[in-house]
Motif scaffolding. Structure first.
Motif, PDB file in Angstrom:
ATOM      1  N   ARG A   2       0.902  -1.180   0.007  1.00 61.43           N
ATOM      2  CA  ARG A   2       0.164  -0.066   0.066  1.00 61.43           C
ATOM      3  C   ARG A   2       1.010   1.186   0.143  1.00 61.43           C
ATOM      4  N   ASN A   3       1.918   1.206   0.823  1.00 66.10           N
ATOM      5  CA  ASN A   3       2.956   2.251   0.848  1.00 66.10           C
ATOM      6  C   ASN A   3       3.583   2.673  -0.608  1.00 66.10           C
ATOM      7  N   SER A   4       3.884   1.814  -1.188  1.00 65.52           N
ATOM      8  CA  SER A   4       4.546   1.925  -2.629  1.00 65.52           C
ATOM      9  C   SER A   4       3.443   2.369  -3.605  1.00 65.52           C
ATOM     10  N   ALA A   6       1.128   4.648  -2.522  1.00 64.78           N
ATOM     11  CA  ALA A   6       0.861   6.064  -2.095  1.00 64.78           C
ATOM     12  C   ALA A   6       1.982   6.805  -2.540  1.00 64.78           C
ATOM     13  N   MET A  48       1.523   8.101   3.212  1.00 66.74           N
ATOM     14  CA  MET A  48       2.192   7.011   3.590  1.00 66.74           C
ATOM     15  C   MET A  48       2.246   6.686   4.929  1.00 66.74           C
ATOM     16  N   GLN A  50      -0.604   7.117   6.853  1.00 68.69           N
ATOM     17  CA  GLN A  50      -1.774   6.599   7.320  1.00 68.69           C
ATOM     18  C   GLN A  50      -2.002   5.306   6.531  1.00 68.69           C
ATOM     19  N   GLU A  51      -1.054   5.039   5.564  1.00 69.91           N
ATOM     20  CA  GLU A  51      -1.032   3.668   4.884  1.00 69.91           C
ATOM     21  C   GLU A  51      -2.368   3.699   3.984  1.00 69.91           C
ATOM     22  N   PRO A  53      -3.551   4.144  -0.098  1.00 72.71           N
ATOM     23  CA  PRO A  53      -3.105   4.013  -1.313  1.00 72.71           C
ATOM     24  C   PRO A  53      -3.182   5.465  -2.010  1.00 72.71           C
ATOM     25  N   TYR A  58      -7.665   9.278   1.130  1.00 75.78           N
ATOM     26  CA  TYR A  58      -7.118  10.351   2.047  1.00 75.78           C
ATOM     27  C   TYR A  58      -8.129  11.311   2.598  1.00 75.78           C
TER      28      TYR A  58
END
Ligand SMILES: C[S@@+](CC[C@H](N)C(=O)[O-])C[C@H]1O[C@@H](n2cnc3c(N)ncnc32)[C@H](O)[C@@H]1O
Length: 292
Positions: A2-4, A6, A48, A50-51, A53, A58
């Motif tokens: 998920r971070n990648s 974001a 990122m 808040q994890e 995507p 957000y």
């Protein structure tokens, strides 16, 4: 994973409008169209953290009322550039004219403490600069004179820095060697404000665009509100100026940034020139009219 996602997220025009409306509503800060890139780069680290995507998820989260994340968003978008004695001509005006006048008025029996407010104080540099100047203006003869110095900001992270009172060399570049020795403890490249100055200032969170916050601030002899009105749109700027006017005691002074001007004023503040510095003074008979 998920971070990648974001990291690769991009801000669409539609979501930019949602996010800028939230920032405007909660902090008064205006992001014009040409500053979309800035909002995008400031908010991306929050995705990122808040994890989430993408910017859409957000914005959904914020619109659903996640107040903790709203505060994080505000902290992320503020510009906190500051320094000690940032506007030398203003500090000369305080040193040469305004502080001696305040000390004299209080010696002549004006009631209550001398009250100074660094509004939008960022990491505290300006509030501590005021503390140093008033300490010098009061001198050893006036140790019984009461004063209050308050530093406020919407950004809760910079307020933590302000309370810690630790600064890099760049922040103290305008401080004379004599003042550095007298008011700071040096530890390598870090300059720490001495407790005798640190204890003079109280730091608290305050949103200049919230009437409820502003109502708590009354009877100030001096307000420094530098380099923050420039981030507000015309309506917010006018509201904030009305609030600042009400927060001054009659005869009190307001300074904005060295290169800022207030334009046409809706409040009866009088421009007063002190050499290279422009102050705005609330007239001694100035009432707070229904318009102001
Ligand atoms: C560029 S700094 C100015 C600091 C200091 N006044 C100076 O001139 O060096 C602007 C500060 O305004 C604060 N700020 C932005 N919007 C605000 C608001 N609505 N209420 C209070 N502070 C706000 C930011 O968090 C930031 O610390």
């Amino acid at each position: 994973m998920r971070n990648s996602n974001a990291a690769k997220a991009t801000l669409s025009t539609k979501t930019f409008e949602r996010l800028r409306a939230l920032v405007q509503k909660h902090a008064g800060i205006d992001f014009p169209d040409e500053k979309k890139y800035l909002l995008e780069s400031r908010v991306k680290p929050r995705l990122m953290a808040q994890e989430v995507p993408d910017f859409e998820t957000y914005a959904d989260r914020l619109e659903q009322g996640d107040t903790r994340e709203l505060a994080n968003l505000v902290n992320a978008v503020t510009i906190n550039e500051t320094a000690f004695f940032r506007h030398p001509s203003q500090h000369e005006a305080l040193e040469d004219t305004i502080f001696p006048e305040l000390v004299r008025l209080h010696q002549q029996g004006r009631s209550g403490p001398i009250r100074l407010w660094s509004a939008a104080c960022s990491a505290g540099d300006e509030a501590y600069s005021l503390a140093i100047l008033i300490r010098e203006a009061l001198g050893p003869r006036h140790t019984n004179m009461e004063y209050e110095i308050v530093g406020t900001d919407i950004d809760t992270e910079v307020l933590e820095e302000a309370r810690a009172g630790r600064y890099r060399k760049r922040a103290v570049r305008n401080v004379s060697q004599a003042r550095l020795r007298k008011y700071f403890d040096r530890s390598g490249e870090t300059f720490v404000v001495k407790p005798s100055i640190r204890d003079m200032v109280e730091f608290k969170p305050l949103n200049l665009t919230k009437a409820q916050d502003m109502r708590r601030m009354r009877n100030f002899d001096l307000i420094m509100c530098a380099n923050v009105l420039i981030y507000f749109n015309d309506t917010s700027k006018k509201d904030v100026l009305r609030g600042l006017y009400r927060s001054l005691r009659p005869g009190g002074y307001l300074f904005v940034g060295g290169s800022e001007t207030l334009g046409e004023l809706e409040v009866p503040l009088e421009p007063v020139r002190h050499e290279g510095a422009l102050a705005y003074r609330r007239p001694t008979n100035g009432s707070v009219s229904s318009r102001a």
